[in-house]
Motif scaffolding. Structure first.
Motif, PDB file in Angstrom:
ATOM      1  N   THR A 143       0.829  -1.207   0.000  1.00 19.98           N
ATOM      2  CA  THR A 143       0.000   0.000   0.000  1.00 19.98           C
ATOM      3  C   THR A 143       0.861   1.253   0.000  1.00 19.98           C
ATOM      4  O   THR A 143       2.046   1.222   0.387  1.00 19.98           O
ATOM      5  CB  THR A 143      -0.932   0.035   1.233  1.00 19.98           C
ATOM      6  OG1 THR A 143      -0.129   0.137   2.425  1.00 19.98           O
ATOM      7  CG2 THR A 143      -1.783  -1.221   1.306  1.00 19.98           C
ATOM      8  N   GLU A 145       0.196   5.756   0.491  1.00 18.88           N
ATOM      9  CA  GLU A 145      -0.683   6.912   0.640  1.00 18.88           C
ATOM     10  C   GLU A 145       0.163   8.153   0.850  1.00 18.88           C
ATOM     11  O   GLU A 145       1.293   8.078   1.352  1.00 18.88           O
ATOM     12  CB  GLU A 145      -1.660   6.737   1.807  1.00 18.88           C
ATOM     13  CG  GLU A 145      -0.994   6.615   3.165  1.00 18.88           C
ATOM     14  CD  GLU A 145      -2.010   6.537   4.287  1.00 18.88           C
ATOM     15  OE1 GLU A 145      -3.208   6.693   4.003  1.00 18.88           O
ATOM     16  OE2 GLU A 145      -1.595   6.340   5.443  1.00 18.88           O
ATOM     17  N   ASP A 147       0.462  11.346   2.899  1.00 18.64           N
ATOM     18  CA  ASP A 147      -0.082  11.859   4.149  1.00 18.64           C
ATOM     19  C   ASP A 147       0.981  12.713   4.843  1.00 18.64           C
ATOM     20  O   ASP A 147       2.173  12.351   4.861  1.00 18.64           O
ATOM     21  CB  ASP A 147      -0.484  10.688   5.057  1.00 18.64           C
ATOM     22  CG  ASP A 147      -1.144  11.150   6.345  1.00 18.64           C
ATOM     23  OD1 ASP A 147      -2.045  12.008   6.258  1.00 18.64           O
ATOM     24  OD2 ASP A 147      -0.748  10.664   7.405  1.00 18.64           O
ATOM     25  N   ASP A 229      -8.767  10.613  -3.422  1.00 15.31           N
ATOM     26  CA  ASP A 229      -7.528  10.620  -2.657  1.00 15.31           C
ATOM     27  C   ASP A 229      -6.959   9.212  -2.456  1.00 15.31           C
ATOM     28  O   ASP A 229      -7.673   8.277  -2.097  1.00 15.31           O
ATOM     29  CB  ASP A 229      -7.767  11.266  -1.289  1.00 15.31           C
ATOM     30  CG  ASP A 229      -6.478  11.564  -0.555  1.00 15.31           C
ATOM     31  OD1 ASP A 229      -5.490  11.947  -1.223  1.00 15.31           O
ATOM     32  OD2 ASP A 229      -6.454  11.422   0.676  1.00 15.31           O
ATOM     33  N   ASN A 230      -5.654   9.095  -2.716  1.00 17.12           N
ATOM     34  CA  ASN A 230      -4.896   7.841  -2.568  1.00 17.12           C
ATOM     35  C   ASN A 230      -5.403   6.727  -3.476  1.00 17.12           C
ATOM     36  O   ASN A 230      -5.236   5.537  -3.164  1.00 17.12           O
ATOM     37  CB  ASN A 230      -4.899   7.377  -1.107  1.00 17.12           C
ATOM     38  CG  ASN A 230      -4.025   8.268  -0.230  1.00 17.12           C
ATOM     39  OD1 ASN A 230      -2.955   8.703  -0.650  1.00 17.12           O
ATOM     40  ND2 ASN A 230      -4.498   8.567   0.974  1.00 17.12           N
ATOM     41  N   LEU A 330      -0.304   7.165  -8.390  1.00 16.12           N
ATOM     42  CA  LEU A 330      -1.052   7.486  -7.187  1.00 16.12           C
ATOM     43  C   LEU A 330      -1.638   8.890  -7.297  1.00 16.12           C
ATOM     44  O   LEU A 330      -0.936   9.841  -7.645  1.00 16.12           O
ATOM     45  CB  LEU A 330      -0.147   7.420  -5.955  1.00 16.12           C
ATOM     46  CG  LEU A 330      -0.811   7.798  -4.620  1.00 16.12           C
ATOM     47  CD1 LEU A 330      -1.798   6.719  -4.192  1.00 16.12           C
ATOM     48  CD2 LEU A 330       0.235   8.041  -3.534  1.00 16.12           C
ATOM     49  N   SER A 332      -3.242  11.973  -5.280  1.00 21.34           N
ATOM     50  CA  SER A 332      -3.454  12.617  -3.986  1.00 21.34           C
ATOM     51  C   SER A 332      -4.384  13.800  -4.220  1.00 21.34           C
ATOM     52  O   SER A 332      -4.088  14.674  -5.039  1.00 21.34           O
ATOM     53  CB  SER A 332      -2.124  13.099  -3.389  1.00 21.34           C
ATOM     54  OG  SER A 332      -2.362  13.959  -2.280  1.00 21.34           O
TER      55      SER A 332
END
Length: 373
Positions: A143, A145, A147, A229-230, A330, A332
């Protein structure tokens, strides 16, 4: 003539006695022995007793399936029954009459095929299915993300799946080893750890602004951004805005706000999310990705330059692009008090170079280190 007849009768009597004696001798010697030339799995069992042959067959059957130092015992109850049925052909049961047993022994087939020994497939399949519940393991995808201003990544883990058909075939063909190694297929994690750790280059970065006083529209912009998002896009896959964001309804939290329809402004559920699709479109242009579907509004919008928007309407108009990079992509999507910022992270190459400076409309913030984040 009479002497000749007597001679013939004497000879016939002698023949019958000889045959009878031979049958008795044969019965005594072979009634509890396997016929000459009988083979089981390349082993000659001629002359062996029923118990010896039964033990031999059972000894040759594998009794355990193994995997990674774990042992799973096999049970052959129904197969043992099949073996006994086959042995009944080799060793006929007594009739209760000595004479009958002699003739039954004479009538016994000279050749009994070991091919008729049947291993009960259903019996083993059931056990292998039980073993699979202990062996099988789903793949855990890696995974990523974005952040707190950085990319956070976790490792993936391959899964495993017991190949029941192949393991059964291996058991069926094995007559030497008592332990049979299970055939287990590896299920690769997609994306894998390697796929995720390739993501690190910023390919697109675009910010647009909105009026936070319009609470219902702002709510819609934020909901669509949360859906984006993500979001991870595999290489070669087509991204659909409508598919990812979903239908805009009151039940999913969307509010009525202004939308453009045929060069007029009306209120509809989900009004404002075209800012999300248009901001994403600008980031996609920066990343030099392949546009598959895009439509413009019937009237100019305030958040991007004229003709640089991407309107959407669920089930009617969509914004789609293809990830034509060599790795995963990805998205964002973040919102602040009055801004929407969308960034694209991936694997840069000559066609998709790393973006040096972010862009925005109608203007960028004074400091990109602070706001938007």
């Amino acid at each position: 003539m009479k002497k000749t007849r007597l001679l013939i009768l004497a000879l016939l009597l002698q023949l019958c006695v000889t045959l009878g004696f031979g049958a008795v001798v044969s019965y005594g010697n072979t009634r509890d022995r396997a016929p000459s030339g009988l083979m089981i799995w390349d082993k000659d069992i001629s002359g062996l007793s029923r118990d010896q042959v039964s033990d031999l067959i059972r000894e040759k059957l594998p009794n355990t399936v193994t995997y990674e130092d774990q042992f799973y015992p096999l049970k052959w109850e129904r197969t043992y029954t099949e073996i006994e049925h086959w042995l009944d052909q080799v060793y006929p049961a007594t009739t209760g009459s000595w004479v009958g047993d002699v003739f039954q022994n004479l009538a016994r087939p000279l050749i009994v095929s070991s091919d008729s020994i049947r291993l009960d497939q259903a019996e083993i399949f059931t056990q292998l299915q039980d073993f699979s519940r202990l062996i099988n393991q789903p793949a855990q995808v890696a995974t990523i993300e974005f952040d707190a201003g950085q990319l956070k990544k976790t490792d993936g883990l391959s899964g495993r799946d017991l190949d029941i058909e192949a393991t059964w075939l291996k058991i069926f063909q094995e007559q030497e080893q008592k332990n049979v190694e299970a055939i287990v297929n590896v299920i690769p994690a997609k994306p894998s750890t390697a796929d995720i750790f390739e993501i690190g280059d910023k390919l697109g970065d675009y910010t647009t602004y909105f009026n936070p006083q319009d609470g219902q529209r702002t709510n819609n912009v934020r909901l669509a951004a949360m859906a984006l998002d993500n979001r991870l896009i595999p290489p070669g896959e087509v991204f659909s805005f409508n598919e990812v964001v979903g239908e805009r309804t009151v039940a999913t939290g969307y509010s009525p706000a202004i939308v453009f329809v045929n060069q007029s402004m009306v209120k509809d559920i989900g009004g404002g999310i075209c800012q999300d699709s248009s901001t994403l479109y600008q980031a996609v242009l920066q990343a030099n990705l392949s546009i598959e579907e895009r439509h413009t509004h019937s009237l100019p919008v305030s958040y991007v330059m004229r003709g640089q928007d991407a309107t959407v309407s669920y089930g009617i108009l969509d914004f789609c692009f293809r990830n034509n990079t060599q790795g995963y992509l990805l998205i964002s999507a973040r919102t602040g008090p009055n801004w929407l910022r969308i960034r694209l992270f991936g694997l840069a190459d000559e066609k998709h170079p790393e973006l040096q400076n972010p862009q925005g409309y109608p203007r960028g913030p004074e400091s990109w280190d602070k706001d938007p984040k």
